[in-house]
Write a protein that holds these residues in place. Structure first.
Motif, PDB file in Angstrom:
ATOM      1  N   PHE A  18      34.855  18.509  26.943  1.00 56.50           N
ATOM      2  CA  PHE A  18      34.648  19.774  27.792  1.00 56.50           C
ATOM      3  C   PHE A  18      33.237  19.825  28.332  1.00 56.50           C
ATOM      4  CE2 PHE A  18      34.733  24.163  28.980  1.00 56.50           C
ATOM      5  CZ  PHE A  18      36.001  24.496  29.200  1.00 56.50           C
ATOM      6  N   GLU A  33      30.679  25.375  37.351  1.00 57.11           N
ATOM      7  CA  GLU A  33      32.002  25.078  36.792  1.00 57.11           C
ATOM      8  C   GLU A  33      32.027  24.519  35.437  1.00 57.11           C
ATOM      9  OE1 GLU A  33      33.980  22.451  39.516  1.00 57.11           O
ATOM     10  OE2 GLU A  33      33.055  20.811  38.931  1.00 57.11           O
ATOM     11  N   GLY A  39      35.021  22.978  32.258  1.00 54.93           N
ATOM     12  CA  GLY A  39      36.412  22.386  32.248  1.00 54.93           C
ATOM     13  C   GLY A  39      36.462  21.000  31.628  1.00 54.93           C
ATOM     14  N   TYR A  40      37.634  20.277  31.685  1.00 52.11           N
ATOM     15  CA  TYR A  40      38.074  19.127  31.068  1.00 52.11           C
ATOM     16  C   TYR A  40      37.737  17.989  32.076  1.00 52.11           C
ATOM     17  CZ  TYR A  40      40.280  21.833  27.331  1.00 52.11           C
ATOM     18  OH  TYR A  40      40.479  22.469  25.910  1.00 52.11           O
ATOM     19  N   ALA A  92      40.201  19.150  35.625  1.00 45.51           N
ATOM     20  CA  ALA A  92      40.434  20.411  35.684  1.00 45.51           C
ATOM     21  C   ALA A  92      39.261  21.394  35.460  1.00 45.51           C
ATOM     22  CB  ALA A  92      41.668  20.503  34.549  1.00 45.51           C
ATOM     23  N   PHE A  93      38.988  22.239  36.253  1.00 49.08           N
ATOM     24  CA  PHE A  93      37.519  22.909  36.301  1.00 49.08           C
ATOM     25  C   PHE A  93      37.927  24.563  36.759  1.00 49.08           C
ATOM     26  CE2 PHE A  93      36.345  18.724  36.567  1.00 49.08           C
ATOM     27  CZ  PHE A  93      35.355  18.667  35.659  1.00 49.08           C
ATOM     28  N   VAL A  94      37.305  25.273  36.137  1.00 47.27           N
ATOM     29  CA  VAL A  94      37.269  26.852  36.659  1.00 47.27           C
ATOM     30  C   VAL A  94      35.763  27.181  36.842  1.00 47.27           C
ATOM     31  CG1 VAL A  94      37.101  27.998  34.394  1.00 47.27           C
ATOM     32  CG2 VAL A  94      38.049  29.049  36.282  1.00 47.27           C
ATOM     33  N   THR A 134      32.373  28.842  36.357  1.00 42.52           N
ATOM     34  CA  THR A 134      31.697  29.121  35.388  1.00 42.52           C
ATOM     35  C   THR A 134      31.503  30.787  35.177  1.00 42.52           C
ATOM     36  OG1 THR A 134      30.271  27.278  35.622  1.00 42.52           O
ATOM     37  CG2 THR A 134      29.206  28.934  34.021  1.00 42.52           C
ATOM     38  N   PHE A 185      34.415  31.762  32.879  1.00 41.22           N
ATOM     39  CA  PHE A 185      34.719  31.059  31.669  1.00 41.22           C
ATOM     40  C   PHE A 185      35.173  32.201  30.514  1.00 41.22           C
ATOM     41  CE2 PHE A 185      32.802  29.952  27.335  1.00 41.22           C
ATOM     42  CZ  PHE A 185      33.535  28.841  27.127  1.00 41.22           C
ATOM     43  N   ASN A 220      42.187  29.826  27.285  1.00 41.16           N
ATOM     44  CA  ASN A 220      42.573  28.378  28.200  1.00 41.16           C
ATOM     45  C   ASN A 220      42.884  28.805  29.499  1.00 41.16           C
ATOM     46  OD1 ASN A 220      43.165  25.675  28.926  1.00 41.16           O
ATOM     47  ND2 ASN A 220      45.300  25.842  27.854  1.00 41.16           N
ATOM     48  N   LEU A 236      43.874  26.518  31.425  1.00 37.90           N
ATOM     49  CA  LEU A 236      45.220  26.021  32.104  1.00 37.90           C
ATOM     50  C   LEU A 236      46.518  26.421  31.404  1.00 37.90           C
ATOM     51  CD1 LEU A 236      43.527  22.258  31.829  1.00 37.90           C
ATOM     52  CD2 LEU A 236      44.004  23.582  33.867  1.00 37.90           C
ATOM     53  N   CYS A 259      49.783  26.324  33.729  1.00 39.39           N
ATOM     54  CA  CYS A 259      49.076  25.997  34.926  1.00 39.39           C
ATOM     55  C   CYS A 259      50.094  25.177  35.540  1.00 39.39           C
ATOM     56  CB  CYS A 259      47.666  25.394  35.067  1.00 39.39           C
ATOM     57  SG  CYS A 259      47.075  25.129  36.522  1.00 39.39           S
TER      58      CYS A 259
END
Length: 410
Positions: free
Chosen positions: A169, A175, A177-178, A183-185, A187, A190, A279, A281, A284
């Motif tokens: 991670f 951003e 994510g994994y 897969a990101f979101v 920052t 978070f 999480n 995701l 998702c």
């Protein structure tokens, strides 16, 4: 232009992507990375670096530097300021207690909150209440390398082991994510609650001190960590009960608040709860094949527990790393990180130079090793902190002295 000034000529469309990696190693790694960056600056090479990526103690150094938008230009001054701060005891127990009382109200309170306020704050002698997203400006001007911070998914590490790509991670000012899943979101989001790919509820903002606790949560053995938690909790209770600095009614409220925090911390210790967060995701629709879709909550911990240097993040294909300069500050086997990385890459079909062709004497390592392969993989330069050049034949003695003098991680 930087490379040209160093006598390395390349056209503007063919500039190599250069990455600097800092390993874990607690306060030693933090100080060593700072010294390394200072030397890169003195050698007029720092401006050629595209990415700066860290694990554990190295992330402490990075997160302190990026609070200054022009840190690479002000590095000598920042070095002096950091040395000054580390030599002054400025940990305030009341501030730590107040932070923990507030954090313990959150349903996802974990030992990471406790670790940040009690250990990281004490080691670094500052409680940085800014957010990682506040470092965007320092990352967008082109003056500084782009920062990447590493963590791993605790549950997936336990289930799948160190060679599972989905364990990793990453955090940047833009951003989180994994890496392997892409897969990101943002920052800024978070810790927020997501479902079906949509934001349901914004989470409480996470300050830099908390992030430093998350990234650097692997110091010492489990027994040492538990002893530190017990001693700190006893100190907090003693301070709240016997403090004569406040009015009785206020003190009573403080005792109650501290007691609740202590109880919640004990529960976290019994279940070994670290880095718990929502999480993004969860359910998702774009990731139905991922194991994470059915997981509402994840736990993130120090990436050094997997590989003590964040190769899996910089080997992400889209980063197109041409040269990886790895500085290893470990006190154990100076080649463990690169050996683990080679195994990780082999098992996951990732291009990486062969390392078996070079003799690596862990008892008497050289100061630099260069690993090269074909054009499909980056060149790797590996620099062990403890080597036969800077330790003058006393490598093991130097390791022991440093290990006893400074907090360490695996």
């Amino acid at each position: 232009m930087c490379l040209k000034n160093l006598g390395i000529h390349c056209d503007q469309n063919n500039v190599p992507n250069i990455v600097v990696l800092g390993s874990g190693g607690g306060l030693r790694a933090m100080i060593a990375l700072l010294g390394t960056l200072v030397e890169l600056k003195k050698q007029n090479f720092l401006d050629a670096v595209m990415y700066l990526c860290g694990v554990s103690g190295s992330t402490w150094c990075m997160s302190l530097l990026y609070g200054d938008g022009k840190w690479s230009e002000n590095l000598m001054y920042l070095e002096k300021e950091l040395c000054k701060n580390l030599s002054n005891f400025s940990w305030h127990i009341r501030k730590a207690i107040k932070s923990l009382e507030e954090s313990s109200k959150d349903e996802h309170y974990s030992l990471t909150d406790f670790w940040a306020s009690c250990l990281v704050y004490q080691i670094l002698q500052q409680f940085d209440e800014n957010e990682l997203a506040d470092h965007r400006e320092a990352s967008e001007t082109g003056i500084n390398p782009y920062p990447i911070y590493a963590a791993v998914d605790k549950e997936k590490l336990n289930e799948e082991g160190v060679n599972f790509p989905g364990t990793w991670f990453e955090f940047t000012p833009h951003e989180v994510g994994y890496t392997a899943l892409g897969a990101f979101v943002s920052t800024k989001l978070f810790g927020s609650e997501f479902e079906n790919g949509k934001l349901k509820k914004r989470g409480k903002k996470k300050h830099i001190c908390y992030m430093q606790g998350l990234w650097g949560s692997a110091l010492g053995s489990i027994e040492e960590i538990l002893k530190f938690i017990r001693d700190s909790l006893a100190l907090f209770l003693q301070r709240s009960v016997y403090s004569d600095e406040d009015m009785f009614s206020h003190r009573l409220g403080s005792v109650w608040g501290v007691s609740k925090m202590v109880w919640k911390t004990i529960q976290c210790a019994l279940t070994w709860k670290w880095g718990t967060t929502n999480n993004f995701l969860y359910n998702c629709p774009n990731f139905q094949s991922s194991y994470l879709v059915k997981t509402k909550v994840i736990s993130l911990i120090d990436a050094g527990l997997a590989i003590n240097s964040a190769y899996p993040l910089v080997l992400r294909a889209k980063r197109r790393a041409d040269l990886i300069i790895s500085f290893d500050f470990s006190s154990g086997d100076p080649f463990e990180t690169i050996k683990r990385t080679a195994t990780y890459c082999q098992k996951n079909g990732i291009a990486f130079p062969k390392i078996e062709d070079q003799e690596m004497d862990k008892e008497n390592p050289s100061e630099c090793y260069i690993f090269q392969g074909d054009k499909s993989c980056p060149t790797v330069m590996h620099f062990p902190l403890f080597n036969n050049a800077n330790c003058s034949g006393n490598t093991q003695l130097m390791k022991q002295v440093m290990k006893e003098a400074l907090p360490d991680s695996d």
